[in-house]
Design a protein around this motif. Structure first.
Motif, PDB file in Angstrom:
ATOM      1  N   GLY A   7       0.843  -1.189   0.000  1.00  0.00           N
ATOM      2  CA  GLY A   7       0.000   0.000   0.000  1.00  0.00           C
ATOM      3  C   GLY A   7       0.877   1.237   0.000  1.00  0.00           C
ATOM      4  N   VAL A   8       0.346   2.333  -0.511  1.00  0.00           N
ATOM      5  CA  VAL A   8       1.097   3.574  -0.622  1.00  0.00           C
ATOM      6  C   VAL A   8       0.378   4.651   0.192  1.00  0.00           C
ATOM      7  N   PHE A   9       1.153   5.380   0.974  1.00  0.00           N
ATOM      8  CA  PHE A   9       0.603   6.436   1.828  1.00  0.00           C
ATOM      9  C   PHE A   9       1.189   7.787   1.447  1.00  0.00           C
ATOM     10  N   GLU A 130       7.371   5.356  -9.050  1.00  0.00           N
ATOM     11  CA  GLU A 130       6.927   6.735  -9.287  1.00  0.00           C
ATOM     12  C   GLU A 130       6.310   7.334  -8.023  1.00  0.00           C
ATOM     13  N   ASP A 131       5.541   6.534  -7.302  1.00  0.00           N
ATOM     14  CA  ASP A 131       4.951   7.011  -6.042  1.00  0.00           C
ATOM     15  C   ASP A 131       6.041   7.442  -5.063  1.00  0.00           C
ATOM     16  N   VAL A 132       7.084   6.623  -4.922  1.00  0.00           N
ATOM     17  CA  VAL A 132       8.176   6.944  -4.001  1.00  0.00           C
ATOM     18  C   VAL A 132       8.908   8.196  -4.480  1.00  0.00           C
ATOM     19  N   GLY A 135       7.455  11.270  -3.292  1.00  0.00           N
ATOM     20  CA  GLY A 135       7.502  11.513  -1.855  1.00  0.00           C
ATOM     21  C   GLY A 135       6.518  10.700  -1.039  1.00  0.00           C
ATOM     22  N   LYS A 136       5.864   9.736  -1.665  1.00  0.00           N
ATOM     23  CA  LYS A 136       4.927   8.891  -0.921  1.00  0.00           C
ATOM     24  C   LYS A 136       5.686   7.783  -0.204  1.00  0.00           C
ATOM     25  N   ILE A 137       5.016   7.136   0.724  1.00  0.00           N
ATOM     26  CA  ILE A 137       5.617   6.093   1.553  1.00  0.00           C
ATOM     27  C   ILE A 137       5.017   4.750   1.166  1.00  0.00           C
ATOM     28  N   LEU A 138       5.878   3.814   0.833  1.00  0.00           N
ATOM     29  CA  LEU A 138       5.443   2.469   0.466  1.00  0.00           C
ATOM     30  C   LEU A 138       5.553   1.581   1.700  1.00  0.00           C
TER      31      LEU A 138
END
Length: 167
Positions: A7-9, A130-132, A135-138
């Motif tokens: 999940g990505v936060f 791309e999410d990371v 700046g997102k958190i995996l």
């Protein structure tokens, strides 16, 4: 059979709450966390390689909390094997849990290439990469198939984006 739930936060506090709930549910060494280390430049910063101690400036690194009590530092403290690494194309990252070992040798395939070893299709891995980058958190959990749904539900209940089970 081992499954990987990811999940990505977008929010560090919410990611920490999800990890806390995963731990209360009996997941521990199965939890991995990956986030961009905003405290160092693309080259990895001088003298900081392999450490989680960051400065106290206004744009302090994502791992600052290891020494200052910040949210993500506490988050990283919840997973085994926390460390800093640099992946080509992504720059400096902070990783904890099994993903840290998985990615420590990822010099050419980047995050997506490393995730292939966990049964995650390359296109999906590129999306996580791309999410990371943004700046997102995996947050991921490697667990038995019979516990994967429980892990996915915990991540979803905390509002994780893109919750998927692989493997």
């Amino acid at each position: 059979m081992v499954k990987t739930v990811i999940g990505v936060f977008s929010n560090e506090r919410v990611a920490k709450e999800a990890v806390d709930d995963l731990r209360r549910a009996g997941f521990d060494k199965e939890i991995s966390i990956l986030a961009k280390d905003r405290g160092r430049g693309e080259g990895g910063g001088e003298g900081n390689e392999g450490t989680l101690t960051m400065g106290m400036g206004g744009d302090a690194g994502i791992a600052e909390g290891v020494t200052t009590g910040g949210v993500l530092g506490g988050l990283l403290g919840l997973a085994a094997g926390a460390g800093a690494l640099v992946i080509p194309g992504l720059g400096p990252l902070v990783a904890a849990g099994p993903i840290a070992g998985l990615l420590s040798g990822a010099t050419t395939g980047g995050l997506a290439g490393g995730l292939l070893d966990w049964g995650i299709p390359e296109a999906e891995g590129r999306r996580y990469e791309e999410d990371v980058k943004q700046g997102k958190i995996l947050v991921s959990v490697r667990c038995s198939a019979d516990r994967a749904e429980q892990a996915a539900n915990i991540l979803k209940n905390h509002g994780a984006d893109n919750v998927r089970t692989h493997g």
